[in-house]
Design an enzyme around this catalytic site. Structure first.
Site, PDB file in Angstrom:
ATOM      1  N   MET A  36       0.985  -1.191  -0.083  1.00 53.59           N
ATOM      2  CA  MET A  36      -0.084  -0.212  -0.088  1.00 53.59           C
ATOM      3  C   MET A  36       0.898   1.261   0.119  1.00 53.59           C
ATOM      4  O   MET A  36       1.920   1.340   0.764  1.00 53.59           O
ATOM      5  CB  MET A  36      -0.906   0.012   1.300  1.00 53.59           C
ATOM      6  CG  MET A  36      -1.686   1.248   1.230  1.00 53.59           C
ATOM      7  SD  MET A  36      -2.710   1.304   2.745  1.00 53.59           S
ATOM      8  CE  MET A  36      -1.630   1.645   4.161  1.00 53.59           C
ATOM      9  N   ASN A  37       0.616   2.068  -0.720  1.00 51.71           N
ATOM     10  CA  ASN A  37       1.002   3.678  -0.493  1.00 51.71           C
ATOM     11  C   ASN A  37       0.058   4.690  -0.405  1.00 51.71           C
ATOM     12  O   ASN A  37      -0.949   4.291   0.366  1.00 51.71           O
ATOM     13  CB  ASN A  37       2.121   4.104  -1.561  1.00 51.71           C
ATOM     14  CG  ASN A  37       1.886   4.035  -2.916  1.00 51.71           C
ATOM     15  OD1 ASN A  37       1.643   3.030  -3.526  1.00 51.71           O
ATOM     16  ND2 ASN A  37       1.983   4.925  -3.590  1.00 51.71           N
ATOM     17  N   ASP A  38      -0.246   5.698  -0.993  1.00 59.35           N
ATOM     18  CA  ASP A  38      -1.003   6.733  -0.676  1.00 59.35           C
ATOM     19  C   ASP A  38      -2.488   6.245  -0.426  1.00 59.35           C
ATOM     20  O   ASP A  38      -3.104   5.637  -1.018  1.00 59.35           O
ATOM     21  CB  ASP A  38      -1.021   7.815  -1.865  1.00 59.35           C
ATOM     22  CG  ASP A  38       0.030   8.013  -2.664  1.00 59.35           C
ATOM     23  OD1 ASP A  38       1.379   7.771  -2.038  1.00 59.35           O
ATOM     24  OD2 ASP A  38       0.026   8.558  -3.560  1.00 59.35           O
ATOM     25  N   TRP A  69       6.018  -2.031  -4.557  1.00 63.88           N
ATOM     26  CA  TRP A  69       4.966  -1.260  -5.310  1.00 63.88           C
ATOM     27  C   TRP A  69       5.096  -1.666  -6.719  1.00 63.88           C
ATOM     28  O   TRP A  69       5.948  -2.130  -7.533  1.00 63.88           O
ATOM     29  CB  TRP A  69       5.578   0.385  -5.604  1.00 63.88           C
ATOM     30  CG  TRP A  69       4.643   1.438  -6.200  1.00 63.88           C
ATOM     31  CD1 TRP A  69       4.066   1.966  -5.762  1.00 63.88           C
ATOM     32  CD2 TRP A  69       4.873   1.486  -7.600  1.00 63.88           C
ATOM     33  NE1 TRP A  69       3.260   2.887  -6.619  1.00 63.88           N
ATOM     34  CE2 TRP A  69       4.044   2.533  -7.993  1.00 63.88           C
ATOM     35  CE3 TRP A  69       5.694   0.977  -8.591  1.00 63.88           C
ATOM     36  CZ2 TRP A  69       3.837   3.311  -9.298  1.00 63.88           C
ATOM     37  CZ3 TRP A  69       5.391   1.506 -10.034  1.00 63.88           C
ATOM     38  CH2 TRP A  69       4.630   2.616 -10.143  1.00 63.88           C
ATOM     39  N   PHE A  93      -3.313   5.703 -10.444  1.00 65.84           N
ATOM     40  CA  PHE A  93      -2.515   6.316  -9.580  1.00 65.84           C
ATOM     41  C   PHE A  93      -3.505   7.197  -8.753  1.00 65.84           C
ATOM     42  O   PHE A  93      -4.695   6.821  -8.631  1.00 65.84           O
ATOM     43  CB  PHE A  93      -1.572   7.247 -10.323  1.00 65.84           C
ATOM     44  CG  PHE A  93      -0.242   6.611 -10.404  1.00 65.84           C
ATOM     45  CD1 PHE A  93      -0.259   5.252 -10.669  1.00 65.84           C
ATOM     46  CD2 PHE A  93       1.063   7.573 -11.000  1.00 65.84           C
ATOM     47  CE1 PHE A  93       1.219   4.625 -10.961  1.00 65.84           C
ATOM     48  CE2 PHE A  93       2.149   6.960 -11.051  1.00 65.84           C
ATOM     49  CZ  PHE A  93       2.335   5.587 -11.291  1.00 65.84           C
ATOM     50  N   SER A  94      -2.985   8.229  -7.799  1.00 69.29           N
ATOM     51  CA  SER A  94      -3.840   8.572  -6.595  1.00 69.29           C
ATOM     52  C   SER A  94      -4.608   9.903  -7.494  1.00 69.29           C
ATOM     53  O   SER A  94      -4.510  10.188  -8.468  1.00 69.29           O
ATOM     54  CB  SER A  94      -2.837   9.277  -5.934  1.00 69.29           C
ATOM     55  OG  SER A  94      -2.132   8.480  -4.918  1.00 69.29           O
ATOM     56  N   ARG A 115      -0.423  14.858 -12.018  1.00 71.47           N
ATOM     57  CA  ARG A 115      -0.886  13.795 -11.372  1.00 71.47           C
ATOM     58  C   ARG A 115      -1.663  14.126 -10.015  1.00 71.47           C
ATOM     59  O   ARG A 115      -1.466  15.205  -9.381  1.00 71.47           O
ATOM     60  CB  ARG A 115      -0.242  12.443 -11.024  1.00 71.47           C
ATOM     61  CG  ARG A 115       0.953  12.831 -10.294  1.00 71.47           C
ATOM     62  CD  ARG A 115       1.655  11.173 -10.204  1.00 71.47           C
ATOM     63  NE  ARG A 115       2.868  11.456  -9.248  1.00 71.47           N
ATOM     64  CZ  ARG A 115       4.065  11.315  -9.733  1.00 71.47           C
ATOM     65  NH1 ARG A 115       4.426  11.635 -11.132  1.00 71.47           N
ATOM     66  NH2 ARG A 115       5.173  11.310  -9.033  1.00 71.47           N
ATOM     67  N   ASP A 116      -2.524  13.083  -9.572  1.00 72.19           N
ATOM     68  CA  ASP A 116      -3.085  13.210  -8.244  1.00 72.19           C
ATOM     69  C   ASP A 116      -4.291  14.127  -7.991  1.00 72.19           C
ATOM     70  O   ASP A 116      -4.130  14.969  -7.068  1.00 72.19           O
ATOM     71  CB  ASP A 116      -1.932  13.365  -7.110  1.00 72.19           C
ATOM     72  CG  ASP A 116      -1.086  12.450  -7.336  1.00 72.19           C
ATOM     73  OD1 ASP A 116      -1.058  11.295  -7.871  1.00 72.19           O
ATOM     74  OD2 ASP A 116       0.339  12.772  -6.641  1.00 72.19           O
ATOM     75  N   GLU A 157       3.632  16.136  -5.170  1.00 77.18           N
ATOM     76  CA  GLU A 157       2.604  15.208  -5.598  1.00 77.18           C
ATOM     77  C   GLU A 157       1.500  15.376  -4.664  1.00 77.18           C
ATOM     78  O   GLU A 157       1.584  16.274  -3.535  1.00 77.18           O
ATOM     79  CB  GLU A 157       3.179  13.824  -5.438  1.00 77.18           C
ATOM     80  CG  GLU A 157       4.271  13.587  -5.905  1.00 77.18           C
ATOM     81  CD  GLU A 157       4.918  12.093  -5.721  1.00 77.18           C
ATOM     82  OE1 GLU A 157       5.196  11.484  -6.784  1.00 77.18           O
ATOM     83  OE2 GLU A 157       5.110  11.667  -4.606  1.00 77.18           O
ATOM     84  N   TRP A 197       9.441   6.908   0.778  1.00 77.04           N
ATOM     85  CA  TRP A 197       9.855   6.242  -0.390  1.00 77.04           C
ATOM     86  C   TRP A 197      11.406   5.749  -0.213  1.00 77.04           C
ATOM     87  O   TRP A 197      11.818   5.143  -1.219  1.00 77.04           O
ATOM     88  CB  TRP A 197       9.542   7.181  -1.697  1.00 77.04           C
ATOM     89  CG  TRP A 197       8.035   7.254  -1.935  1.00 77.04           C
ATOM     90  CD1 TRP A 197       7.449   8.383  -2.101  1.00 77.04           C
ATOM     91  CD2 TRP A 197       7.554   6.138  -2.741  1.00 77.04           C
ATOM     92  NE1 TRP A 197       6.152   7.739  -2.593  1.00 77.04           N
ATOM     93  CE2 TRP A 197       6.098   6.541  -2.874  1.00 77.04           C
ATOM     94  CE3 TRP A 197       7.952   4.637  -2.836  1.00 77.04           C
ATOM     95  CZ2 TRP A 197       5.308   5.704  -3.522  1.00 77.04           C
ATOM     96  CZ3 TRP A 197       7.025   3.920  -3.645  1.00 77.04           C
ATOM     97  CH2 TRP A 197       5.684   4.534  -3.602  1.00 77.04           C
TER      98      TRP A 197
HETATM   99  C1  FRU Z   1       2.844   9.252  -4.238  1.00 77.68           C
HETATM  100  C2  FRU Z   1       2.702   8.998  -5.751  1.00 77.68           C
HETATM  101  C3  FRU Z   1       1.712   9.655  -6.289  1.00 77.68           C
HETATM  102  C4  FRU Z   1       1.146   8.535  -7.258  1.00 77.68           C
HETATM  103  C5  FRU Z   1       1.418   7.418  -6.594  1.00 77.68           C
HETATM  104  C6  FRU Z   1       1.578   6.190  -7.265  1.00 77.68           C
HETATM  105  O1  FRU Z   1       3.497   8.771  -3.161  1.00 77.68           O
HETATM  106  O2  FRU Z   1       4.048   8.924  -6.153  1.00 77.68           O
HETATM  107  O3  FRU Z   1       2.158  10.799  -6.860  1.00 77.68           O
HETATM  108  O4  FRU Z   1      -0.189   8.984  -7.889  1.00 77.68           O
HETATM  109  O5  FRU Z   1       2.274   7.330  -5.383  1.00 77.68           O
HETATM  110  O6  FRU Z   1       1.340   5.068  -6.813  1.00 77.68           O
END
Ligand code: FRU
Length: 571
Positions: free
Chosen positions: A145-147, A171, A203-204, A264-265, A316, A403
């Site tokens: 898991m990330n964001d 990831w 992605f996010s 993104r995001d 981000e 990260w």
């Molecule tokens: C931040 C990020 C976002 C991106 C996502 C990809 O941690 O790099 O910018 O959308 O992770 O997993």
């Protein structure tokens, strides 16, 4: 059978019935795995140090799915489930598997241990058996898991989506996983409702509750906007008419494109001041702001930030919100900008800007060279807030990692947790306005009734301060975390250099230091197996750090005028 094609029949025992699969090796890198009997899922053996394999799921001659898995070459670290029940309609089902690397001079893919270890199963056991998996923080049921993504509150339920790899604990294969909770503490995994498609992996992004049906998907539909990560990053839309359980991707995707590489995001919110939707997204070293009446057509309004704050890394995961300034009748806007690397102690961190926003343009009230951080620990990233939270609250969750080492932390069946939920606000100190960060009230409600003096592996420790203090948490292995409050300097620091396992990354051992903006009277320290989050009781300081003690810390030593502390078990 052709000479260079090896064919083996692997008999695998599934619950109750034995079934046969056929593996045909087509080259040293390539094989075909025909599934003759469909159980609910195939358990794929993973070895994290193995080369990446790409698996195409082919049902009835159509490619249904493509995923990347580190299939075990010579040892099995853990399993991941590949659910097959969604392909039940099709008569034939096969996996087309390709492994990276050059194996021409050895047996290649046919010698991998995975063939002996693939299992069929009716379910996947996600019981927590790991030493470091937290008890009162959200973690993925399995996998990486990330964001936190697309979070919203509706009908008494908190919905948390998250960057999920369902096929490994590192990831890869970015997908939106989904968990729900009624108390922000106990979470239930609901599956992976937004999956990669032809536009890329997912992605996010964010979700909103479209109360007035502005998008035309229905009153109270959930509308999500996320980044499609294909050859370029574009923004796509999906909607849900079953409260976020399943999503339908919008036909006109992608809806926003650009030639900026890091684009993104998207984070959307309803702006009552202009009676429109606003959206903010990261575009290189700045944030782009848009507006919309219908969540589909977005008008570019302005950019912010090229000359402001910290630019030591990629910008981000933005957020933008209006908040009251504590103790005044002022309202100000706060723009959240996560940045990686470039954080105050290296790697990932969350910076923010305070100012004004008229629906078109954000104006920062401090000088361009000023940088403000929301949390001074090393493990607080991708912080964003829930849409539609009750009583105008701004409830945030962070991804509790960095990260620099997120892929290497010593866990296996899952990797990473979220922070505890925090309510954000604003306060003033010496003429400047800062973000206040306070543990959400739900976490206080989860405390055991009676406090004690004994530290446990999942607890909250409350320390009354009377000036300088050094608080040490330790165990019989000599592992310790040392926290120091220097009243005159107005600083708080945490030293995790001797905290336990630190050697998985040279960036892990660290001392993190925060400004505390005045005096601190009480500290709230949240310990949960492998994390320590410390808050000033008035929300003026937050510090989030991971720790991996080989035995739980069970001893508290406090040096300084104060000896007063209480420990509440949590969960
Ligand atoms: C931040 C990020 C976002 C991106 C996502 C990809 O941690 O790099 O910018 O959308 O992770 O997993």
């Amino acid at each position: 059978m052709k000479r260079n094609i090896l064919s083996v029949l692997i008999a695998l025992a599934s619950i109750g019935t034995a079934c046969a699969q056929e593996t045909q090796f087509l080259s040293s890198n390539h094989c075909l795995y025909r599934i003759q009997q469909k159980d609910k899922c195939l358990l794929l053996p993973v070895q994290e140090s193995a080369e990446m394999s790409n698996i195409k799921v082919i049902a009835g001659n159509k490619q249904m799915k493509s995923l990347n898995v580190r299939l075990a070459m010579n040892k099995v670290d853990y399993y991941v489930p590949l659910y097959l029940d969604e392909f039940n309609e099709e008569k034939t089902l096969a996996l087309d598997i390709h492994v990276n690397g050059n194996y021409r001079n050895d047996g290649g893919i046919s010698t991998f241990t995975c063939w002996k270890n693939i299992k069929n199963a009716e379910s996947f056991d996600t019981k927590n058996r790991e030493q470091y998996r937290p008890l009162y923080h959200h973690t993925p049921a399995y996998g990486w898991m990330n964001d936190p993504n697309g979070m919203f509150f509706k009908d008494g339920v908190w919905h948390l989506y998250f960057q999920h790899n369902p096929y490994g604990s590192q990831w890869e294969n970015m997908t939106w996983g989904h968990s729900t909770s009624t108390d922000l503490i106990h979470w239930t995994f609901q599956g992976d409702p937004v999956q990669p498609d032809a536009w890329g992996s997912i992605f996010s992004g964010s979700s909103v509750v479209d109360k007035n049906n502005t998008a035309g998907f229905g009153e109270n539909a959930i509308v999500a906007l996320y980044t499609s990560a294909g050859e370029n990053q574009t923004q796509s839309m999906a909607y849900s008419t079953d409260n976020g359980k399943t999503f339908t991707k919008y036909d006109g995707n992608p809806i926003i494109t650009s030639n900026v590489p890091d684009f993104r995001d998207p984070h959307m919110f309803w702006n009552e001041d202009i009676k429109k939707w606003n959206m903010i997204l990261a575009a290189g070293q700045q944030m782009n702001i848009y507006s919309s009446d219908n969540l589909k057509d977005w008008k570019f309004e302005s950019s912010f930030g090229a000359e402001y704050g910290s630019h030591g890394g990629v910008w981000e995961c933005p957020d933008l919100m209006k908040m009251k300034v504590r103790g005044t009748d002022k309202e100000k806007w706060m723009l959240v900008c996560n940045i990686n690397p470039g954080g105050p102690s290296g790697g990932s961190a969350t910076q923010y800007f305070v100012g004004d926003f008229d629906g078109h343009k954000f104006t920062c009230e401090s000088k361009p060279e000023v940088t403000k951080w929301m949390d001074y620990g090393k493990d607080h990233y991708a912080t964003v807030t829930f849409d539609n939270a009750p009583n105008g609250r701004h409830v945030a969750l962070a991804w509790m990692s960095n990260w620099q080492y997120a892929n290497q932390v010593p866990t296996l069946q899952y990797r990473s947790a979220n922070s505890i939920p925090r309510d954000l606000g604003l306060f003033e100190y010496k003429g400047n306005t800062y973000c206040s960060v306070t543990p959400s009230e739900e976490i206080t409600a989860a405390r055991s009734k009676k406090p004690s003096k004994s530290l446990s592996e999942a607890c909250e420790m409350v320390v009354n301060l009377k000036g300088d203090a050094t608080i040490t948490l330790s165990n019989s292995k000599g592992e310790k975390v040392v926290m120091t409050y220097k009243a005159k300097d107005e600083t708080f620091s945490m030293d995790r250099t001797l905290s336990g396992k630190t050697d998985f990354s040279s960036d892990f051992a660290a001392i993190t230091t925060a400004p505390v903006y005045g005096k601190m009277n009480k500290l709230r320290i949240f310990i949960d197996k492998s994390s320590i989050e410390v808050f000033d009781n008035d929300g003026k300081m937050a510090m989030t750090n991971l720790v991996f003690p080989t035995k739980p810390y069970d001893k508290v030593t406090i040096k300084g005028k104060t000896k007063k502390y209480a420990v509440y078990k949590l969960k």
